[in-house]
Structures are given as C-alpha cells and as structure tokens.
Write a protein that holds these residues in place. Structure first.
Motif, PDB file in Angstrom:
ATOM      1  N   THR A   9       1.180  -1.439  -0.145  1.00  0.00           N
ATOM      2  CA  THR A   9      -0.297  -0.133   0.080  1.00  0.00           C
ATOM      3  C   THR A   9       0.681   1.199  -0.235  1.00  0.00           C
ATOM      4  O   THR A   9       1.848   1.050   0.684  1.00  0.00           O
ATOM      5  CB  THR A   9      -0.766   0.185   1.396  1.00  0.00           C
ATOM      6  OG1 THR A   9      -1.579   1.013   1.181  1.00  0.00           O
ATOM      7  CG2 THR A   9       0.084   0.385   2.138  1.00  0.00           C
TER       8      THR A   9
ATOM      9  N   SER B  10      -4.440  10.382  -3.130  1.00  0.00           N
ATOM     10  CA  SER B  10      -4.349   9.520  -3.519  1.00  0.00           C
ATOM     11  C   SER B  10      -4.009   8.233  -2.499  1.00  0.00           C
ATOM     12  O   SER B  10      -2.817   8.135  -2.318  1.00  0.00           O
ATOM     13  CB  SER B  10      -3.757   9.089  -5.571  1.00  0.00           C
ATOM     14  OG  SER B  10      -4.633   7.469  -5.877  1.00  0.00           O
TER      15      SER B  10
ATOM     16  N   PHE C  36      -3.307   3.433  -3.091  1.00  0.00           N
ATOM     17  CA  PHE C  36      -3.065   2.964  -3.252  1.00  0.00           C
ATOM     18  C   PHE C  36      -2.965   1.277  -2.600  1.00  0.00           C
ATOM     19  O   PHE C  36      -2.759   1.347  -1.400  1.00  0.00           O
ATOM     20  CB  PHE C  36      -1.960   2.391  -4.450  1.00  0.00           C
ATOM     21  CG  PHE C  36      -1.181   1.263  -5.065  1.00  0.00           C
ATOM     22  CD1 PHE C  36      -1.979   1.347  -5.995  1.00  0.00           C
ATOM     23  CD2 PHE C  36      -0.954   0.009  -3.984  1.00  0.00           C
ATOM     24  CE1 PHE C  36      -1.833   0.433  -6.961  1.00  0.00           C
ATOM     25  CE2 PHE C  36      -0.074  -0.407  -5.350  1.00  0.00           C
ATOM     26  CZ  PHE C  36      -0.938  -1.071  -6.957  1.00  0.00           C
TER      27      PHE C  36
ATOM     28  N   SER D 215      -7.048   1.314  -6.404  1.00  0.00           N
ATOM     29  CA  SER D 215      -6.977   3.081  -6.078  1.00  0.00           C
ATOM     30  C   SER D 215      -8.039   3.797  -5.693  1.00  0.00           C
ATOM     31  O   SER D 215      -8.706   4.119  -6.126  1.00  0.00           O
ATOM     32  CB  SER D 215      -5.709   4.054  -7.032  1.00  0.00           C
ATOM     33  OG  SER D 215      -6.501   3.443  -7.916  1.00  0.00           O
TER      34      SER D 215
END
Length: 272
Positions: A173, A191, A193, A215
């Motif tokens: 992550t 963002s 992920f 995402s």
C-alpha cells in the motif's frame, strides 16, 4: 529532479536488463526458489520487470491505452538485520482517442519511487513474515499533460507478506499527496493505493497470481478496482534467468472516463 535526469536512468536500466549473466553454479537457488522470491515485492534480489498492459473504454470516445511499465527492484544491504529495497515504476504510455479531439499521445507518465526499510524476516506459526515501510515519491516526469498529473508528490508506503510452502499472500500500500503542482491545470493529488495479492508457486516454477491494484482518489472521490489473474513461468533464455507472465484484468470499478470491461497484460522480468 527533472525529466532529463530520468532519461539516462531508464537507458541504464534497459542496458542492465539485456546484459548476460553467468550460468548458475551448483549452489545457486533453484527455479522454484527464484520464483518464490519474485512473489515477494521486497525480496533481496535485483529484478527488472517490463510490464505491458492494454486497456480499453477510456475517455468519452472509448479510447485505448497501452502502457509499458519499467519496474526495477534493487535491494541494498544496510546491516545483518536490515536492508533497503528501492522499487521504481517508470511508465511509458501510448493512448488513442482518450482525450477526445486531442487524438493520440505517446511519452512518459509520472514516475513512482518507493523506499522500503526491511528488517530480517521472522518465522511465525503462519509462515515466514516479511515486511517493510518507508517513504514514496511521485516524480513529475510526464511528457504530456494528458499522460500524467505533472505533480510532485510524496507519502508513505508499506508492504507485508507471509510465505509458507508454495503460498505467498500479503498486501502493498501507499498514500501519495501532492506537494507541488508543475502544471496550473493539475488537480489536487491525494491518492491511496492498495495491492492485495495471493500467489501459488509450483515445484516446476509456475506461479498463479490473483491480485488487485486498487486506488482511491480522495480529491474526486472515485475508485479504480481492477481484478487481475496472471500465470507466470520462470525459465532460462541464453543463460539469462527470466520470468514470463501473461494474464487478464477485469475492471470491477473505475472512475468516469476510466477503463472498462477487460484488459490484458504481459510481463517479462529479468533476474540478477
């Protein structure tokens, strides 16, 4: 760091990837062991994957996208107990009819570089536990405003996995926040992920992979959720150890004007 700095880096990585290596000696790891190492995103082995992906249904005109992601993984030994693993993703993108009347674009997208501080693996009741944490940087290397955000970003990244027998499972992550917009038209970069993965490796170095590269864009409140199924085979070509991968992805969720339905992927990884 600007785009011109990355050109010699990419060229150097390509030269490394095609350089010959010595044949394995009797004490070298088996193909099965090497395949298991490749299932670990932060293993103590240099690898240079070239990952080709094809997606459709992008933009208002259902355009196409082909991405070559050059993804070198380079470990550095810091001590008997710690190593530093540097993972870099340099995307080269071609797209057509994605941005309406703008036609097609070709060039670099933005480069993601992650630095994992990795302690020595621990043996647990579930298997061998490996984990790493560290900073991540998104470099604004995109050569076209339609190929990347053009935003310098930074954040944290982490990975944890367990290996037992032929099984490898875990997750990687990161979270990236924009710290400098190099283009006035760029949106806010914020963002997250998440890449959960499950891999089974056989005695003859075949690997079967189920994973996602999910995402979430906190600025637009939109998800991207591809479900990926891959088959890998480790082999030797001209004295060079390589792993070949082929697979498909299904976009179970994507943002407005994002990819739809099914995509394909092919990857070749050079081992050192």
């Amino acid at each position: 760091m600007n785009q011109s700095t990355f050109i010699p880096i990419i060229t150097g990585l390509a030269l490394i990837a095609v350089a010959p290596v010595q044949a394995q000696d009797s004490g070298a790891p088996s193909d099965e062991e090497l395949a298991k190492k490749l299932a670990n995103p932060i293993s103590s082995m240099i690898s240079v994957p070239f990952d080709f992906g094809f997606n459709t249904g992008l933009g208002p005109d259902d355009g196409d996208n082909i991405t070559l992601a050059i993804q070198p993984v380079i470990p550095f030994s810091l001590s008997d107990d710690f190593s530093l693993v540097v993972r870099t993703i340099v995307p080269v993108v071609w797209q057509n009819d994605v941005a309406g009347p703008s036609g097609s674009q070709f060039g670099l997208s933005d480069t993601l570089q992650s630095f994992f501080l990795v302690p020595e693996s621990d043996e647990t009741a579930l298997g061998t536990l490996t984990y790493g944490v560290g900073p991540a940087v998104l470099w604004p290397t995109s050569t076209d405003s339609l190929l990347g955000a053009g935003t310098l970003g930074a954040g944290l990244t982490a990975v944890a996995l367990i290996q037992k027998g032929g099984w490898t499972y875990g997750a990687l992550t990161n979270h990236i926040t924009g710290i400098h917009d190099t283009r006035s038209s760029a949106g806010d970069l914020d963002s997250t992920f998440l890449q959960p993965f499950l891999v089974y490796t056989t005695a003859n170095a075949w690997s079967y992979v189920l994973q996602s590269e999910t995402s979430y864009d906190w600025d637009s409140n939109e998800w991207s959720v591809p479900i990926n199924v891959f088959v890998n085979k480790l082999t030797t070509f001209g004295g060079q150890k390589i792993q070949l991968q082929a697979g498909i992805r299904y976009w179970s969720e994507s943002p407005e004007n994002g990819p739809e339905d099914f995509g394909t992927s092919f990857k070749i990884t050079f081992l050192f």
